[in-house]
Design an enzyme around this catalytic site. Sequence first.
Site, PDB file in Angstrom:
ATOM      1  CB  VAL B  87      42.160  43.286  40.207  1.00 14.43           C
ATOM      2  CG1 VAL B  87      42.589  44.676  40.069  1.00 14.43           C
ATOM      3  CG2 VAL B  87      42.446  42.915  41.872  1.00 14.43           C
ATOM      4  N   GLY B  93      48.248  44.202  38.306  1.00 18.56           N
ATOM      5  CA  GLY B  93      49.853  44.329  38.518  1.00 18.56           C
ATOM      6  C   GLY B  93      50.150  45.412  39.437  1.00 18.56           C
ATOM      7  N   GLY B  95      49.089  45.087  42.872  1.00 13.64           N
ATOM      8  CA  GLY B  95      49.126  44.599  44.411  1.00 13.64           C
ATOM      9  C   GLY B  95      47.790  44.697  44.873  1.00 13.64           C
ATOM     10  N   GLY B  97      45.202  42.669  43.947  1.00  8.42           N
ATOM     11  CA  GLY B  97      44.787  41.391  43.858  1.00  8.42           C
ATOM     12  C   GLY B  97      45.397  40.788  45.217  1.00  8.42           C
ATOM     13  CG  ASN B 124      44.388  32.813  34.768  1.00 12.19           C
ATOM     14  OD1 ASN B 124      45.281  33.406  34.341  1.00 12.19           O
ATOM     15  ND2 ASN B 124      43.182  33.432  35.378  1.00 12.19           N
ATOM     16  CE1 TYR B 131      45.045  32.741  43.197  1.00 12.19           C
ATOM     17  CE2 TYR B 131      44.333  31.251  41.615  1.00 12.19           C
ATOM     18  CZ  TYR B 131      44.092  32.426  41.985  1.00 12.19           C
ATOM     19  OH  TYR B 131      43.120  33.287  41.789  1.00 12.19           O
TER      20      TYR B 131
END
Lengths: 160, 160
Positions: B87, B93, B95, B97, B124, B131
């Site tokens: 993105v 930030g 939404g 992604g 990262n 995740y």
Amino acid sequence: MKVTVRKALKTDMSSVLKLIKELALFEREPDAVEVSEKELIEAGFGPSPQFNCLVAEVENTVVGMALFYPRFSTWKGRSIHLEDLIVTEAMRGKGIGRALYDKILEFGHAEGVRRVQWEVLNWNEPAVKFYENSGATILKDWWLVHMQEDALKNYIENKE
Amino acid sequence: MKVTVRKALKTDMSSVLKLIKELALFEREPDAVEVSEKELIEAGFGPSPQFNCLVAEVENTVVGMALFYPRFSTWKGRSIHLEDLIVTEAMRGKGIGRALYDKILEFGHAEGVRRVQWEVLNWNEPAVKFYENSGATILKDWWLVHMQEDALKNYIENKE
């Protein structure tokens, strides 16, 4: 000792699955193998094959295999991914792994890809050394992320 | 703000390449991108496409993309590999992604694969947390191995 490397046939998938299970045991994941001989045959020998497979034979017995397929890198374009390269334990140290490795790299070179890639367990020192000596680069700052079937189902069913 | 996620078209590959280059910069590898718009079009939209690509749009502008393709795991069988999910920085930030991520996981679930997988840089942290929170497993004991084009050429030409 004469080693023959050739393209795998459907009828090799039983031997190939045995090698996959042997490697999973070595990698301390003996129960991780869910794939079946039928799936290997369907995926590798159907109308749009999902992988290529080579086998190494000594005296008409399959003692090693290498399974690979194309990937697409957004940095490098077409690449080859070596999913597994396995030599049965009793036959290691005889150059069979090297023969398979060479064939894969020759294939990648002939295909004109910008990269051949694979994964190695960080505690498998002999393998890491072998790859480094051959000119490969070991990337230590990436982690693999796996969303397994049950986690996938759970995520889909519970997201807002 | 209305976000639309749709299948990428050939004409999106210019925007997609921009996003790929933006990510490479973030990943501290600004010069690593060798792929061209032409290669993206040929590989993704030819007779046997080598990847699938989704784009996210806001007000008819591409602000994000996800590129993925099938892989074959010798443990799990057919799997989906998410090569990139990007993105553009100014639109993070919001939404976007998450919308792309959901689509990929829904696709994998619908395809009945046993695994969706990708790679993440270990520094990262926000991505790793995201995740993990979604149920994915982070594998920290594997290293990636890359044999790049020049090393490949060198190996082939100098092996005995």
